[in-house]
Motif scaffolding. Structure first.
Motif, short mmCIF file in Angstrom:
data_model
loop_
_atom_site.label_atom_id
_atom_site.label_comp_id
_atom_site.label_asym_id
_atom_site.label_seq_id
_atom_site.Cartn_x
_atom_site.Cartn_y
_atom_site.Cartn_z
N CYS A 37 5.43 -3.48 9.95
CA CYS A 37 5.23 -4.01 8.60
C CYS A 37 6.29 -3.50 7.64
O CYS A 37 6.26 -3.80 6.45
CB CYS A 37 3.84 -3.65 8.08
N GLU A 90 -0.22 -2.03 13.70
CA GLU A 90 0.60 -0.97 14.29
C GLU A 90 0.31 0.39 13.63
O GLU A 90 0.10 1.39 14.30
CB GLU A 90 2.08 -1.32 14.13
N CYS A 91 0.28 0.41 12.28
CA CYS A 91 0.13 1.70 11.58
C CYS A 91 -1.26 1.82 10.97
O CYS A 91 -1.53 2.76 10.24
CB CYS A 91 1.19 1.83 10.50
N CYS A 104 6.68 2.22 9.05
CA CYS A 104 6.17 1.53 10.23
C CYS A 104 7.14 0.41 10.59
O CYS A 104 7.53 -0.37 9.73
CB CYS A 104 4.79 0.98 9.93
N CYS A 107 -2.19 -3.55 8.81
CA CYS A 107 -1.19 -3.76 9.85
C CYS A 107 -1.70 -3.12 11.14
O CYS A 107 -2.13 -1.97 11.13
CB CYS A 107 0.12 -3.12 9.42
#
Ligand code: ADP
Ligand code: ADP
Ligand code: ZN
Ligand code: ZN
Length: 842
Positions: free
Chosen positions: A289, A152-153, A286, A150
């Motif tokens: 996700c 983002e994280c 997160c 993912c």
């Protein structure tokens, strides 16, 4: 299938050991059959591990490493060359040893068992893709690859955040009173306050009365304005000085609390700083996700309606049930799609069948309550060992020796048969099994027993018997013999009456959901139940945390250093203690974790008796003449220790292309002290001589010194008379560490208000050691204390005053109190899987 008594056993060949002298082994010669289940028995400290791991496995490993390149050799876990003259007929070996303490690498059940690889293949090749989405490679289903993670994280599933609640724990304080606790202390914190004054913020108003806009800016802004600062001025004086454009004390740069915390956490080199700021971080899922760690495309692919992240959160037992129709090809799928892609149908069936076969071994070993995503550091050593064992059963290796260390640890007697089945399968595929084990039900199934003894340490190290189990009956010196063939039950005992009750309500943790439970005070209680039923969740986690909270200290002050660095997760134990804590003043956990991680801590330093020894030396005429104080007799203090090895007694030698080795220090020859200190004698002995004494020898040597006699006497009583005073923490087994902790408790003045908590204290203990342990626990109870143990060993359960049986099954099928009563009553309890085994032990 239940394992049958083995047929009369005819070995096909032998491993011949000559002149083994590792640790306490006494020049041992022994012949051990191959292609057999060989169990090494003997009291704790007798030398079983020294023979099985220290000699046989170490030598197999050494030979294997000889055959690979020097470069590859360095990559392997290094083992010392064993002290042995010769070993003949030794196959390559695989060790399935239990690692105690926290494993260093982070992995999951899925990765250890390689099941995750298969799952990814299944999703890649046979998953249901949304209309128009191209097939993804297997890597795209792994959060550890750039293709899958993912964005983002970065595949962690969690993000850490600093929130107002975490950074401002007490919002009734003003900024001047350090409302923003997350900010640095001392001058840097003061600077930030002065900068806020320049910027016109009110630092003398309670935090909660400041406007939200101001609070948000102070905590979260990414701006870093640089402003003139007037130290020591009041708010009005500051504004006045600004108007006058007076010369400032200095120019200050602002950093918001969040920026400070995140930056420090990410960049600091100091573990202490990291630990400090970690307190102000909270972990949360997160947002992109939702904690599932993967990219959206990967998550859009499903199998049986689940994305790969959700399927990894199912208990293995449920996962196996879900796969079944695909293995048997009875699943109702998309018939039209299947007709168009017959190759996918075949792939799906094949992978599902392979997964199902591997899962069945895990279920047999009683691990069906685990999930693929469960991280290995949260598993017990026994669970981890069984996971690796299950993986080996499917590995199709043959002609190797598996060396195992107490595979029954953590296993309820009801699950021991499955363990024996797994071992039998490994043997049937042409392997040898060398198992160090105390559990009588496992020993009885052995083809061959190697009994080591007769006692521990210097008094052990001999092979008393090597042959089929029946023959051990004639060996008088064997401690194992008494327990293996003596079926007489222990004398009946009357349970002690509780002096009160410790009552817990609404406990929520792992598989416990609003559970009420009560533990009697002033008695010995065993908490039982199959593996995964929730014993540790209830006792080692919930009870420990709640009791610690009520006593006003953190649950685990000294341990879990690594975890202290991680941001706190937002899942505290639910529930509370509603009664009984008024009778408890102290709580002590007696676990098997090492008493120290470096050779600098040892038996004498941990128990505190070395302090007294050093005082005795400092008071001697020799020392007084030289003006030495107690500090000179510490190998951790520069003035007394050997400068070459700095008190370690050994030095590391780096060898090109070869593993580095430790050798005794050339200057002090392992004595650890400098010559001037070694010249000081107390009753003809120097301080290094004392560290080399066994507890037994020291007990005689210091016979007239009461402050030493008492702790040494207790160490002897718990069966550690054979240990040397200077024996390094790193050389002690988990069982030895636990008994040292117990001895340290037993020598304290007893006030009868302590709650002792022990998690499977029988691990690593021979039945004769267990009898001794029970005597020690009884002593604690007789002094008025409360002892709660989590146990599978029915000798201990039978010797308890009270039993709390958790279950009935594991995971979702457990988590309830099945029975709570004295042992005799629990032995008759309906629906308890412990009852029949307890009945046999009573
Ligand atoms: P067991 O497996 O039967 O419990 P061990 O083989 O672990 O016994 O220990 C036998 C003896 O060797 C004990 O006295 C123990 O303290 C000692 N010992 C174990 N490991 C080491 C080590 N790394 N260095 C020195 N002595 C050790
Ligand atoms: P026991 O001590 O009886 O073997 P546990 O209390 O360890 O059982 O486990 C009870 C349940 O809680 C199991 O389903 C287990 O998988 C789960 N569990 C235990 N510890 C953790 C953890 N740290 N994280 C997630 N699940 C856990
Ligand atoms: Zn994410
Ligand atoms: Zn030295």
């Amino acid at each position: 299938p239940s394992p049958k008594k083995p047929l009369p056993f005819t070995p096909s060949g032998y491993v011949r050991v000559r002149g083994a002298r590792e640790h306490n082994l006494k020049n041992v010669d022994v012949d051990i059959p191959r292609d057999a289940l060989v169990v090494f028995t003997g009291v704790s400290g007798s030398g079983k591990s020294s023979l099985a791991f220290g000699t046989l496995y170490a030598e197999a490993q050494r030979r294997y490493l000889e055959s690979v390149s020097p470069y590859a050799r360095r990559l392997f876990h290094q083992m010392a060359v064993p002290e042995v003259d010769d070993i003949d007929g030794l196959p390559p070996a695989v060790a399935l040893q239990q690692q105690r303490g926290t494993p260093t690498t982070r992995s999951s059940v899925g990765s250890v068992t390689t099941l995750s690889n298969l799952m990814r293949m299944l999703y890649s090749r046979a998953g249901d893709y949304p209309e128009g989405q191209p097939l993804l490679y297997a890597e795209s289903f792994s959060p550890n690859t750039p293709e899958g993670a993912c964005p983002e994280c970065h595949g962690l599933g969690r993000v850490v955040e600093a929130t107002e609640r975490s950074m401002v724990p007490d919002d009734s304080l003003t900024i001047r009173e350090r409302a923003v606790a997350a900010w640095p202390t001392a001058w840097h914190g003061q600077n930030l306050r002065e900068i806020l004054m320049t910027l016109g913020y009110d630092v003398d108003k309670p935090w909660r009365d400041l406007p939200k806009k101001d609070r948000d800016w102070i905590l979260y802004t990414d701006e870093q304005p640089s402003v003139p600062v007037y130290s020591g001025f009041s708010a009005d004086e500051v504004q006045d000085a600004l108007k006058r454009k007076a010369v400032p004390s200095y120019q200050g740069t602002f950093t918001s609390a969040r920026k400070y915390v995140l930056q420090t956490f990410a960049t600091t080199q100091s573990p202490l700083m990291k630990k400090r700021v970690a307190r102000y971080l909270v972990g949360s899922d997160c947002p992109l996700c939702e904690g599932r760690r993967l990219r959206r495309e990967s998550l859009s692919v499903t199998f049986a309606g689940h994305d790969i992240a959700s399927i990894s959160r199912l208990p293995l037992k449920q996962l196996a049930a879900l796969l079944k129709p695909y293995v048997e090809q009875t699943a109702k799928g998309n018939a039209k799609h299947d007709r168009a892609h017959p190759e996918q149908v075949i792939v799906r069936q094949r992978i599902a069948a392979d997964l199902a076969a591997r899962l069945s071994v895990l279920l047999d070993l009683g691990l069906g309550y685990l999930t693929l995503e469960r991280s290995t550091p949260t598993l017990s050593p026994g669970e981890l060992q069984r996971l690796r064992l299950a993986t080996q059963v499917r590995s199709n290796l043959f002609g190797v020796v598996y060396v195992l260390d107490e595979p029954s640890a953590g296993l309820h007697p009801a699950d021991t048969e499955a363990l024996l089945t797994a071992l039998a399968r490994l043997k049937a595929s042409g392997n040898s099994l060398f198992v160090v084990e105390h559990e009588l039900d496992v020993i009885r199934q052995a083809d061959w027993i190697v009994d080591v003894g007769p006692a521990a340490g210097e008094q052990g190290g001999m092979v008393l018997y090597s042959g089929p189990p029946d023959g051990l009956a004639k060996v008088e010196a064997s401690q194992t013999r008494r327990y293996l063939f003596d079926e007489a039950p222990p004398p009946a005992r009357t349970p002690r009456a509780p002096s009160g009750w410790l009552k817990l309500e609404g406990v929520t943790r792992n598989n416990l959901d609003r559970l009420d439970a009560a533990f009697p005070l002033g008695v010995l209680t065993s908490v039982t139940g199959v593996s995964g039923s929730g014993k540790s969740s209830l006792v080692s986690q919930a009870l420990v945390e709640l009791a610690a909270e009520s006593l006003g200290h953190a649950a685990a002050p000294e341990e879990e250093e690594a975890d202290a660095l991680a941001p706190t997760d937002t899942a505290p134990t639910g529930g509370r203690i509603v009664a009984g804590m008024d009778k408890v003043r102290r709580m002590v956990r007696v676990d098997q974790k090492p008493i120290g991680r470096t050779p600098r801590s040892n038996l004498a330093t941990y128990t505190g008796l070395f302090d007294h020894v050093r005082k005795l030396f400092a008071a001697s005429p020799d020392a007084r003449r030289r003006r030495f104080d107690a500090g000179h007799f510490s190998f951790n203090v520069a003035k007394g220790r050997c400068p070459t090895c700095e008190g370690e007694g050994q030095v590391m030698v780096e060898l090109l292309f070869l593993p580095s080795v430790y050798t005794p220090c050339p200057a002090c020859e392992g004595a650890r002290y400098n010559e001037r200190v070694l010249a000081v004698r107390y009753r003809e002995r120097n301080i290094a001589d004392v560290l080399r004494m066994t507890v037994d020898a020291a007990f005689d040597f210091f016979a007239d010194d009461e402050p030493l006699r008492r702790p040494l006497g207790v160490l002897r009583e718990v069966g550690l008379g054979y240990l040397r005073l200077g024996q390094a923490a790193t050389e002690l087994s988990g069982g030895e560490a636990q008994r040292i902790k117990l001895a340290t408790e037993l020598q304290r003045p007893q006030r009868g208000d302590t709650l002792y908590i022990l998690d499977e204290p029988s691990t690593g203990l021979h039945p004769s050691d267990i009898d001794r342990l029970v005597a020690q626990l009884d002593a604690l109870v007789d002094a008025g204390n409360t002892v709660i143990v989590v146990e599978h060993d029915m000798r201990i359960v039978a010797a308890s005053d009270w039993v709390v049986d958790i279950g009935p099954g594991a995971g979702d099928e457990g988590g309830r109190v099945v029975a709570s009563a004295p042992p005799a009553e629990v032995a008759r309890a309906k629906g308890s899987r412990t009852a029949p085994y307890l009945a046999k032990a009573l």
